[in-house]
Design an enzyme around this catalytic site. Sequence first.
Site, PDB file in Angstrom:
ATOM      1  CD  GLU A  40      -2.462   0.979   2.924  1.00  9.29           C
ATOM      2  OE1 GLU A  40      -2.032   0.134   3.756  1.00  9.29           O
ATOM      3  OE2 GLU A  40      -3.437   1.698   3.144  1.00  9.29           O
ATOM      4  CE  LYS A 111      -7.149   0.746   3.768  1.00  8.39           C
ATOM      5  NZ  LYS A 111      -5.882   1.060   4.465  1.00  8.39           N
ATOM      6  CB  CYS A 145      -3.945  -2.205   4.445  1.00  8.87           C
ATOM      7  SG  CYS A 145      -2.946  -2.496   5.940  1.00  8.87           S
ATOM      8  CB  VAL A 172       0.181  -0.705  12.317  1.00  5.12           C
ATOM      9  CG1 VAL A 172       1.052   0.169  11.432  1.00  5.12           C
ATOM     10  CG2 VAL A 172      -1.279  -0.302  12.159  1.00  5.12           C
TER      11      VAL A 172
END
Length: 265
Positions: A40, A111, A145, A172
Amino acid sequence: MDYRVSVVQFKPDFLAVFENLNKLKTMLRELETDLIVLPELCLSGYVFQKQAEVDKVSETIPEGTIFQEFCHLATEQQFSIVYGFAEKADNIYYNSAALINPDGSYYIYRKTHLFYREKLFFTSGDTGFEVFPAKGGVLIGIMICFDWYFPESARTLALKGAQIICHPANLVLPWCQQAMQTRSLENRVFSITSNRVGIECNKGESMEFTGKSQILGTKGETLLQLDEENEGIGTIIIDPKLALDKSVNTLNDIFKDRRREMYEL
Ligand code: ACM
């Protein structure tokens, strides 16, 4: 059908788009593959603090320089490439990914599910989940993501015929790599999650990315996984036709056995 698929793990320097591009081109120079997936926002970095930073690295399609460079790369090296980038369209910014094929055809996904502070700088995507032909006519779906957290993303792509889910990411949270095993298994599709590594800091905000980019098979099995901290490329050969078979045994087929009337959606 033997189909070579590659995943790239990368650490872009924040806002240094052209330096990052040159580094990536060096990494990819010798690569022989059919389909490659990059992370990404792979050339810009992620931890934005101002809209002006997003504006500086965003581009319109098809005029954008990065897009044109990736078109040349796809044609020269005869692979399909999926990469994440900041898109600017009619003064709206999207966290997008492009598929570019060796013949110059291309497709864009924006997205759907924005994560955390992305909501401050990007608009939620309006493309929905569509399936696109990559090199050799293999059907791929793209999600970005945090879309992984919503099983509907992968399910929609699989129901539309995706054989491989291409998943550019800047992960993350710690759960995605494992959760994608379920996404692949419950949809009987290959998935390629391309992640970042390293820590990125910008004006007091810092994020650490989890690496472990991976390629999964249609039974959720890990075919390839990179490590937690280093850049790199992994390539394997798969047979995308395996994703057309949704049967679990002679009496169960995970798509035909769905009972939509029993689900509240
Ligand atoms: C993410 O969606 N980049 C965590």
